[in-house]
Design an enzyme around this catalytic site. Sequence first.
Site, short mmCIF file in Angstrom:
data_model
loop_
_atom_site.label_atom_id
_atom_site.label_comp_id
_atom_site.label_asym_id
_atom_site.label_seq_id
_atom_site.Cartn_x
_atom_site.Cartn_y
_atom_site.Cartn_z
N HIS A 205 -5.88 0.74 -9.70
CA HIS A 205 -6.35 0.41 -8.50
C HIS A 205 -5.81 -0.28 -7.30
O HIS A 205 -4.87 -1.11 -7.87
CB HIS A 205 -7.91 -0.29 -8.78
N HIS B 134 -6.26 -2.86 -4.45
CA HIS B 134 -7.10 -3.88 -3.66
C HIS B 134 -7.02 -3.96 -1.95
O HIS B 134 -5.64 -4.16 -1.57
CB HIS B 134 -7.03 -5.40 -4.01
#
Length: 146
Positions: free
Chosen positions: A111, A113
């Site tokens: 992922h 940010h």
Amino acid sequence: MRCIIARERVMGEKDCIFCRIANGEIPSKTLYEDEEFKVILDAGPATRGHALILPKSHYANLYELPDEAAVKVMLLAKKMAVFMTEKLGCDGFNLVQNNGKAAGQTVFHFHLHLIPRYKDDGQTLGWKPLELKQEELEEIKNIIIG
């Protein structure tokens, strides 16, 4: 060039919370979605508007992310940063991506940010620079590229 790392798997794909969020099994505050990615607001944000880009396919970290997906993630990150900066009026933007427990990764699903930054937001992102001599830098360079 090849890099070998130990993979840290703490859960299987079917138990991965980010797989479940990205594929709609768990509700989220979705900002964007297409066939391959979902962008959601982080439930524990660093700043107002902190979001995550989640691939819908499971990759534990950057090392597992296919090159084509990496390109698409960066293009989506740019698109989202421009859009979010316009909408939120933030003063800057951080893109943060952690790989492995030692680097601060807590959910082992790749992922990215997206962290809007505001003047005097109280957040810090940084490190204490090492003081290396030119010989040490040369040695490190030689270890990496031969």
